[in-house]
Motif scaffolding. Structure first.
Motif, PDB file in Angstrom:
ATOM      1  N   GLU A  59      -9.556 -79.567   8.079  1.00 49.82           N
ATOM      2  CA  GLU A  59      -8.620 -78.662   8.716  1.00 49.82           C
ATOM      3  C   GLU A  59      -7.887 -79.372   9.848  1.00 49.82           C
ATOM      4  OE1 GLU A  59     -10.855 -75.318   9.851  1.00 49.82           O
ATOM      5  OE2 GLU A  59      -9.229 -74.462  11.013  1.00 49.82           O
ATOM      6  N   VAL A  60      -8.633 -80.244  10.544  1.00 47.81           N
ATOM      7  CA  VAL A  60      -8.016 -80.960  11.658  1.00 47.81           C
ATOM      8  C   VAL A  60      -8.416 -82.431  11.592  1.00 47.81           C
ATOM      9  CG1 VAL A  60      -9.897 -80.135  13.093  1.00 47.81           C
ATOM     10  CG2 VAL A  60      -7.929 -81.128  14.190  1.00 47.81           C
ATOM     11  N   LEU A  61      -7.447 -83.290  11.903  1.00 53.67           N
ATOM     12  CA  LEU A  61      -7.710 -84.727  11.923  1.00 53.67           C
ATOM     13  C   LEU A  61      -7.827 -85.177  13.368  1.00 53.67           C
ATOM     14  CD1 LEU A  61      -5.232 -86.313   9.362  1.00 53.67           C
ATOM     15  CD2 LEU A  61      -7.699 -86.566   9.363  1.00 53.67           C
ATOM     16  N   LEU A  62      -8.889 -85.934  13.664  1.00 54.36           N
ATOM     17  CA  LEU A  62      -9.050 -86.465  15.016  1.00 54.36           C
ATOM     18  C   LEU A  62      -8.772 -87.961  14.965  1.00 54.36           C
ATOM     19  CD1 LEU A  62     -12.458 -84.723  15.774  1.00 54.36           C
ATOM     20  CD2 LEU A  62     -10.174 -83.840  16.226  1.00 54.36           C
ATOM     21  N   PHE A  63      -7.896 -88.433  15.827  1.00 54.72           N
ATOM     22  CA  PHE A  63      -7.596 -89.865  15.871  1.00 54.72           C
ATOM     23  C   PHE A  63      -8.054 -90.410  17.206  1.00 54.72           C
ATOM     24  CE2 PHE A  63      -4.491 -88.105  12.978  1.00 54.72           C
ATOM     25  CZ  PHE A  63      -4.308 -89.073  12.010  1.00 54.72           C
ATOM     26  N   ASP A  64      -8.933 -91.424  17.181  1.00 50.14           N
ATOM     27  CA  ASP A  64      -9.357 -92.037  18.439  1.00 50.14           C
ATOM     28  C   ASP A  64      -8.670 -93.389  18.586  1.00 50.14           C
ATOM     29  OD1 ASP A  64     -10.651 -92.700  20.775  1.00 50.14           O
ATOM     30  OD2 ASP A  64     -12.365 -93.559  19.730  1.00 50.14           O
ATOM     31  N   GLU A  65      -7.610 -93.438  19.333  1.00 49.30           N
ATOM     32  CA  GLU A  65      -6.820 -94.660  19.522  1.00 49.30           C
ATOM     33  C   GLU A  65      -6.712 -95.444  18.224  1.00 49.30           C
ATOM     34  OE1 GLU A  65      -6.888 -96.886  22.946  1.00 49.30           O
ATOM     35  OE2 GLU A  65      -8.312 -95.636  24.030  1.00 49.30           O
ATOM     36  N   PRO A  66      -6.209 -94.861  17.180  1.00 49.98           N
ATOM     37  CA  PRO A  66      -6.328 -95.501  15.875  1.00 49.98           C
ATOM     38  C   PRO A  66      -5.497 -96.776  15.738  1.00 49.98           C
ATOM     39  CG  PRO A  66      -4.919 -93.578  15.730  1.00 49.98           C
ATOM     40  CD  PRO A  66      -5.479 -93.591  17.115  1.00 49.98           C
ATOM     41  N   PHE A  67      -4.443 -96.897  16.535  1.00 49.66           N
ATOM     42  CA  PHE A  67      -3.542 -98.025  16.290  1.00 49.66           C
ATOM     43  C   PHE A  67      -3.560 -99.058  17.405  1.00 49.66           C
ATOM     44  CE2 PHE A  67      -1.098 -94.306  14.328  1.00 49.66           C
ATOM     45  CZ  PHE A  67      -1.889 -94.360  13.193  1.00 49.66           C
ATOM     46  N   SER A  68      -4.439 -98.887  18.380  1.00 49.87           N
ATOM     47  CA  SER A  68      -4.346 -99.817  19.513  1.00 49.87           C
ATOM     48  C   SER A  68      -4.876-101.197  19.165  1.00 49.87           C
ATOM     49  CB  SER A  68      -5.064 -99.248  20.730  1.00 49.87           C
ATOM     50  OG  SER A  68      -6.299 -98.743  20.365  1.00 49.87           O
ATOM     51  N   ALA A  69      -5.613-101.330  18.039  1.00 52.57           N
ATOM     52  CA  ALA A  69      -6.071-102.663  17.664  1.00 52.57           C
ATOM     53  C   ALA A  69      -5.073-103.355  16.747  1.00 52.57           C
ATOM     54  CB  ALA A  69      -7.435-102.566  16.977  1.00 52.57           C
ATOM     55  N   LEU A  70      -3.915-102.752  16.542  1.00 49.30           N
ATOM     56  CA  LEU A  70      -2.972-103.306  15.569  1.00 49.30           C
ATOM     57  C   LEU A  70      -1.793-103.998  16.258  1.00 49.30           C
ATOM     58  CD1 LEU A  70      -2.823-100.293  13.095  1.00 49.30           C
ATOM     59  CD2 LEU A  70      -4.376-102.240  13.091  1.00 49.30           C
TER      60      LEU A  70
ATOM     61  N   HIS B 258     -16.387 -80.797   6.445  1.00 50.58           N
ATOM     62  CA  HIS B 258     -15.262 -80.107   5.825  1.00 50.58           C
ATOM     63  C   HIS B 258     -14.122 -79.782   6.775  1.00 50.58           C
ATOM     64  CE1 HIS B 258     -17.648 -79.665   2.241  1.00 50.58           C
ATOM     65  NE2 HIS B 258     -18.637 -79.221   2.981  1.00 50.58           N
ATOM     66  N   ARG B 259     -14.404 -79.671   8.067  1.00 55.97           N
ATOM     67  CA  ARG B 259     -13.354 -79.109   8.929  1.00 55.97           C
ATOM     68  C   ARG B 259     -12.689 -80.115   9.833  1.00 55.97           C
ATOM     69  NH1 ARG B 259     -16.517 -73.741  10.760  1.00 55.97           N
ATOM     70  NH2 ARG B 259     -14.591 -73.118  11.782  1.00 55.97           N
ATOM     71  N   ALA B 260     -13.404 -81.141  10.271  1.00 61.99           N
ATOM     72  CA  ALA B 260     -12.777 -82.112  11.165  1.00 61.99           C
ATOM     73  C   ALA B 260     -13.159 -83.519  10.729  1.00 61.99           C
ATOM     74  CB  ALA B 260     -13.241 -81.875  12.600  1.00 61.99           C
ATOM     75  N   ALA B 261     -12.165 -84.371  10.512  1.00 60.26           N
ATOM     76  CA  ALA B 261     -12.457 -85.753  10.139  1.00 60.26           C
ATOM     77  C   ALA B 261     -11.806 -86.670  11.164  1.00 60.26           C
ATOM     78  CB  ALA B 261     -11.929 -86.056   8.747  1.00 60.26           C
ATOM     79  N   MET B 262     -12.438 -87.818  11.370  1.00 54.74           N
ATOM     80  CA  MET B 262     -12.008 -88.663  12.484  1.00 54.74           C
ATOM     81  C   MET B 262     -11.560 -90.035  11.991  1.00 54.74           C
ATOM     82  SD  MET B 262     -13.949 -88.731  16.019  1.00 54.74           S
ATOM     83  CE  MET B 262     -13.710 -89.920  17.309  1.00 54.74           C
ATOM     84  N   VAL B 263     -10.563 -90.578  12.675  1.00 56.37           N
ATOM     85  CA  VAL B 263     -10.091 -91.942  12.404  1.00 56.37           C
ATOM     86  C   VAL B 263     -10.387 -92.761  13.655  1.00 56.37           C
ATOM     87  CG1 VAL B 263      -8.102 -93.355  11.825  1.00 56.37           C
ATOM     88  CG2 VAL B 263      -8.282 -91.035  10.915  1.00 56.37           C
ATOM     89  N   PHE B 264     -11.008 -93.940  13.475  1.00 59.10           N
ATOM     90  CA  PHE B 264     -11.532 -94.681  14.621  1.00 59.10           C
ATOM     91  C   PHE B 264     -10.682 -95.890  14.980  1.00 59.10           C
ATOM     92  CE2 PHE B 264     -14.994 -92.301  12.936  1.00 59.10           C
ATOM     93  CZ  PHE B 264     -15.729 -91.929  14.042  1.00 59.10           C
ATOM     94  N   GLN B 265     -10.822 -96.304  16.230  1.00 62.90           N
ATOM     95  CA  GLN B 265     -10.044 -97.443  16.716  1.00 62.90           C
ATOM     96  C   GLN B 265     -10.317 -98.716  15.913  1.00 62.90           C
ATOM     97  OE1 GLN B 265     -10.706 -98.392  20.828  1.00 62.90           O
ATOM     98  NE2 GLN B 265      -9.112 -99.926  20.850  1.00 62.90           N
ATOM     99  N   HIS B 266     -11.603 -99.016  15.719  1.00 62.92           N
ATOM    100  CA  HIS B 266     -11.931-100.224  14.964  1.00 62.92           C
ATOM    101  C   HIS B 266     -12.312 -99.874  13.535  1.00 62.92           C
ATOM    102  CE1 HIS B 266     -11.436-102.561  18.538  1.00 62.92           C
ATOM    103  NE2 HIS B 266     -12.235-101.738  19.178  1.00 62.92           N
TER     104      HIS B 266
END
Lengths: 645, 396
Positions: B190-201, B112-120
């Motif tokens: 509540e917070v979005l975590l992005f792990d190098e989300p766009f480096s594969a693009l 519920h509180r932190a969701a993550m977006v991944f590189q691949h």
């Protein structure tokens, strides 16, 4: 050119010593220099010393007798194994009766529909044709017997394999414990599994089903574990990051992600089960294998072929349909196949009501007689006395006297310790000291079991067959790698050959060469060739095209490219081809005991036929040791991950 | 930046992650803790991916962690929700200790509180776009109809209408990452975590996606922690940037602080090719206005970049006034602006050097943050010849 690939061997002594191969050989020579004089003075002679053997016949006979006496009374059987046995018999019978009740129209319609659903209309047509052919050859009932046994065995194998695979896939420790066991089980000849189950369950359907399960479950377990372990790390991490529980993670991510491997596992299990279900006719499986077995025993090639063709058809259909399911082809929509299912059920019901579940006798093709006439003609005209080329029987005889006999005599003439030494050297050079040690211990165990002579006989056949297989297979592989057209021609042939059960290969060789050791070797060569050709071709084709291009740009000829770039770079594939060749050849050379191959295979068959389980069990153990030894000797350092053929 | 308040969403203090045998002893022992990476490996067989990192993520800001590969930034972001278990230090989310959470509380945090977006992307290949987006809700036990309805809303929000029933394999890289973004958004974290989300693009798609993130942030004001190795991306998206090297934060500050006053040679080398005029604001080039200048010339906002000011000055041909709510703070002229572009020291009587004053607590806790700008600047001039403007235009 030479500077690119060919390493010039250094002449100076110290740098020679630095090469690992030389170091290993020197170490081994040192060990031998100490041990050999000790051993030869203690036990002179060239065969395995009698003082070093352990006679297992008496205790094994006692065990076997005890089991036979107590099978109906002892609680172990009454409450444990007896239930297993009864459950197997009941389920096989239930499936068999269901298949017979559906009759040929119902079974064919259902099979075709299933094929259509998972693999498209072409395979559905092929499936229909295959089932109708089985019926037309007058083999409907044996086909259904084999199918019933297969259904039960495959269901059990898949269940057992999945459970083991899940355990190995989820726990690293289980995986490390299970992997060597599964790897080893995969290289053992099918024949080795027969006797232990017979010892416990006696000859009959339960033994056949259990032997099949033991033989067919490992690929399922291996591929399940592989699929679970091979899942994309980041996907699993993403699943975790969303707060999935362990159960959710397994059910919604890990298992679906491993779908391809799981279905490949089912495919492999089905093919292994078919192969074993046919061989298990020797221990009372009945069905198609039994027909082939009986026919071969009386050298009735026609009857063997009539039962062999359905086996091949069944193998091809099962393989193609399950492979297509694994590839994820979904050509048919629900709206189409639901009515089709109803239609199939209607066909089956109509046939049932009108009493046409048996194949009309008038429609049966009797191929046994014409085939036998053709074989008789061959015997009369091709076996011997053909000008210039000689006849097939002549070839077999010459192969036996000029190759098999000298090799066997040579192996027996060599002192036993020198055979051990040679095996140690070879295994260590190709692999590690561990593989060398296992190989030597396995070979020593053969000596201890007191079956040195028949084992050397089997080994001589294996060596001869492997040599022929490698020469022909690698040459064909090179040709296929260099010519696309040749490869395209070869591919369907290899596909069919690789799906056929080992047993079937005995039929044509008996027709061509009669019985004896040479036909057993010929069957082994034919069985092992497709895998060797395929691995060689793939290995050569996967060589980095940039390296080839570089060599070409420097002006290397085709031959130079092959010798200096492709072959050295394809070395791992070639070693794998040798390993697979040896494993596959051994499996068939053992089965060759059924057509006069003699040696260990014959001991197993003899033990089963005479109820002399002790002889058979010792021979079976020797087969296991020989299989282990041959696999370890040819095992490259990095363990292969490719599936066995 | 206007949305930034002082309540920290994440508060990280003295965080360590050490990989290897008996990792615990490394942060505990000051002698081991001081060792370099190679020595540490030789002495203990351990690798310290994150070393004594402290920072606060404030509500509503985009906090960028930037560094080259191997600098520990991906490990750091995984430690925040304990996808990787930290070795030492404290992490608090809204004041609640994350390291003390038991399994179910941790799951609740992730759900519920932190969701993550991944590189691949980390998408499930066997599910449709819609079911991928709904996956987080499925994990939470939301009913099928409801989660699909909510997922469809987020699919539309990231601009993938009409593709609901495709599978990830049928999408382009940019589209897949939109699915990943929608999946993270769908659980309303509540917070979005992005792990190098766009480096594969691809670069063009990357720019689109960056704009998408800027848009989402503007619309929703959600707190974001953004990991990247691309300085341009960091400067473009970040309200504040933590620059990492070898597991440590070497500087923490606003984009302008990092570019104008690099903390050490490493950071200076890093920001060397940044087109300063596009990052620095006019405050940097501002001088006190004379009486006549204060009454005429084009007016610009104090947050305007030097680049914008150059355009205004060039068009008008006169110095521009920096006007904040009707009050003239000062003027910028061609000379001052050129000085900034050239990396020269701003006039001595310049107004406050950097733009937004940062939280003193957070600033001082980051290692070596914001040293005296007057000392850093000459070195910078010696070492860093300015590249022709526009070489890095694509980055910004």
């Amino acid at each position: 050119m030479a500077t690119i690939t060919a390493p010039t061997s250094p002449r100076t002594l110290p740098s020679t010593l630095k090469r690992p191969a030389v170091r290993k050989l020197l170490t081994l020579a040192a060990i031998a220099a100490i041990l050999v004089p000790l051993l030869t003075t203690r036990w002179p002679g060239t065969t395995w010393p009698a003082q070093l053997t352990v006679d297992l016949t008496t205790p094994l006979t006692h065990t076997s007798d005890w089991i036979i006496d107590n099978r109906d009374t002892h609680p172990l059987f009454l409450y444990g194994l007896g239930h297993v046995s009864n459950a197997v018999v009941l389920s096989v019978r239930a499936v068999y009766l269901a298949l017979l009740t559906a009759g040929w129209p119902g079974v064919t319609a259902l099979a075709a529909l299933t094929a259509w659903r998972v693999a498209g209309p072409r395979l559905a047509a092929g499936t229909t044709a295959a089932f109708l052919t089985c019926a037309a050859l007058g083999m409907w009932v044996p086909t259904m017997q084999t199918l019933a046994l297969m259904v039960v065995a495959v269901a059990a194998s898949v269940a057992v394999g999945t459970v083991l695979g899940l355990a190995a896939g989820l726990s690293g420790r289980t995986d490390r414990a299970l992997r060597p066991v599964l790897d080893t089980m995969q290289v053992l000849p099918a024949f080795a599994y027969l006797l232990p189950v017979v010892l416990v369950f006696g000859i009959g359907v339960p033994a056949a089903v259990l032997a099949t399960v033991v033989y067919a479950a490992p690929p399922m377990a291996r591929l399940t574990a592989l699929g679970l372990r091979g899942a994309d790390r980041e996907v699993l991490e993403a699943v975790d990051s969303l707060g999935a529980t362990a159960r959710q993670r397994l059910l919604t991510a890990r298992i679906p992600l491993a779908r391809k491997d799981l279905l490949l596992g089912v495919n492999q299990t089905i093919m292994m089960a078919l192969s074993m279900a046919v061989i298990a006719s020797v221990i009372g499986a009945g069905g198609l294998g039994d027909r082939v077995y009986q026919a071969l025993a009386s050298v009735d090639v026609g009857a063997a072929l009539a039962a062999g063709i359905p086996i091949v058809l069944l193998a091809v259909v099962l393989d193609r349909v399950t492979a297509a399911a694994g590839a994820g082809v979904r050509p048919v929509r629900r709206a189409v196949w639901v009515p089709a299912l109803a239609a199939a059920a209607a066909v089956a019901l109509a046939a049932r009501l009108t009493g046409r579940t048996d194949w009309p006798t008038g429609w049966t093709l009797h191929i046994a007689e014409p085939v036998n006439r053709a074989v008789d003609w061959m015997t009369a005209h091709l076996y011997s006395g053909v000008p210039v080329v000689g006849g097939t029987a002549d070839w077999a005889a010459r192969f036996t006297t000029w190759i098999l006999d000298p090799v066997r005599a040579g192996l027996l003439w060599l002192p036993w310790w020198s055979v051990l030494l040679a095996v140690a050297a070879l295994a260590w050079l190709i692999g590690t000291w561990r593989t060398a040690l296992t190989a030597v211990l396995a070979l020593a165990a053969i000596g201890v079991l007191g079956v040195w002579k028949p084992s050397m006989d089997t080994l001589s056949q294996v060596l001869a067959a492997v040599a022929v297989t490698l020469v022909v297979g690698v040459a064909t592989g090179i040709a296929a790698a260099r010519s696309d057209r040749f490869e395209r021609l070869l591919r369907p042939v290899l596909d069919v050959c690789q799906t056929m059960p080992q047993f079937v290969y005995l039929i044509p060789v008996v027709a061509l060469f009669g019985v004896g050791r040479a036909p057993a070797v010929a069957a082994a060569v034919v069985y092992a060739l497709p895998a060797v050709v395929r691995i060689t071709t793939q290995g050569l084709r996967q060589v980095d095209p940039a390296a080839l291009e570089a060599a070409g740009s420097l002006g290397a000829t085709g031959w130079q490219q092959l010798r200096q770039v492709q072959l050295p770079l394809a070395r791992p594939a070639l070693l794998l081809a040798v390993n697979q060749g040896v494993v596959l050849v051994l499996a068939v050379v053992i089965i060759g005991g059924l057509v006069g191959g003699g040696a260990l295979g014959y001991d197993v068959v003899f033990g089963l036929a005479q109820g002399d389980l002790a002889t058979g069990l010792v021979a079976g153990a020797a087969i296991v040791c020989l299989g282990l030894m041959l696999d370890r000797v040819t095992q490259p350092t990095g363990r292969r991950t490719t599936k066995g053929a | 930046m206007s949305t930034v308040t002082t309540t920290p969403v994440f508060s990280v203090d003295g965080l360590w992650k050490v990989f290897g045998p008996k990792a615990d002893r490394v942060p505990a022992d000051p002698e081991l803790a001081a060792l370099g990476a190679a020595e540490l490996r030789a002495r203990t067989g351990c690798t310290a991916a994150v070393r004594d990192v402290s920072f606060d993520v404030r509500k509503g800001e985009v906090f960028v962690v930037m560094g080259l590969s191997g600098s520990g930034k991906s490990t750091l972001v995984r430690c925040l929700t304990r996808l990787i278990e930290p070795t030492a230090g404290t992490i608090a989310i809204d004041g609640e200790d994350v390291r003390a959470m038991d399994r179910s509380r941790l799951r609740a945090l992730r759900r519920h509180r932190a969701a993550m977006v991944f590189q691949h992307f980390g998408l499930l290949p066997h599910r449709t776009v819609l079911d991928n987006v709904a996956y987080g809700l499925e994990i939470q036990g939301v009913s099928r109809a409801e989660r699909r309805e909510r997922a469809a809303e987020f699919v539309a929000k990231v601009g993938l209408e009409g593709m609901e029933h495709r599978r990830p394999g049928q999408l382009s890289g940019g589209q897949r990452q939109r699915v990943g973004l929608a999946r993270a958004l769908a659980v309303d974290p509540e917070v979005l975590l992005f792990d190098e989300p766009f480096s594969a693009l691809d670069p063009l798609i990357r720019r689109d996606m960056q704009e998408e993130v800027v848009r989402l942030h503007r619309e929703e004001g959600r707190t974001m922690v953004f990991i990247t190795h691309d300085l341009g991306e960091a400067l473009k998206l970040g309200d504040r940037i933590a620059l990492m090297r070898d597991g440590r934060v070497v500087q923490l500050g606003t984009p302008e602080e990092i570019v104008a006053t690099p903390a050490d040679d490493y950071v200076r080398e890093f920001v060397r090719d940044v087109p300063r005029e596009q990052v620095l604001t006019v405050r940097t080039a501002m001088r006190i206005a004379t009486a006549e200048e204060a009454g005429s010339g084009p007016a610009i906002r104090p947050e305007a970049t030097v680049s914008e000011a150059i355009e205004a000055v060039a068009r008008a041909g006169t110095p521009a006034r920096v006007v904040d709510s009707g009050r003239c703070l000062g003027v910028v002229d061609a000379e001052g602006l050129l000085g900034v572009v050239a990396g020269a020291t701003p006039p001595a009587d310049a107004a406050p050097v950097v733009g937004t004053p940062s939280d003193p607590a957070a600033g001082s806790r980051a290692a070596g943050a914001a040293p005296d700008p007057m000392r850093a600047a000459p070195g910078q001039r010696r070492e860093a010849p300015r590249p022709p403007a526009g070489t890095n235009a694509e980055q910004i």
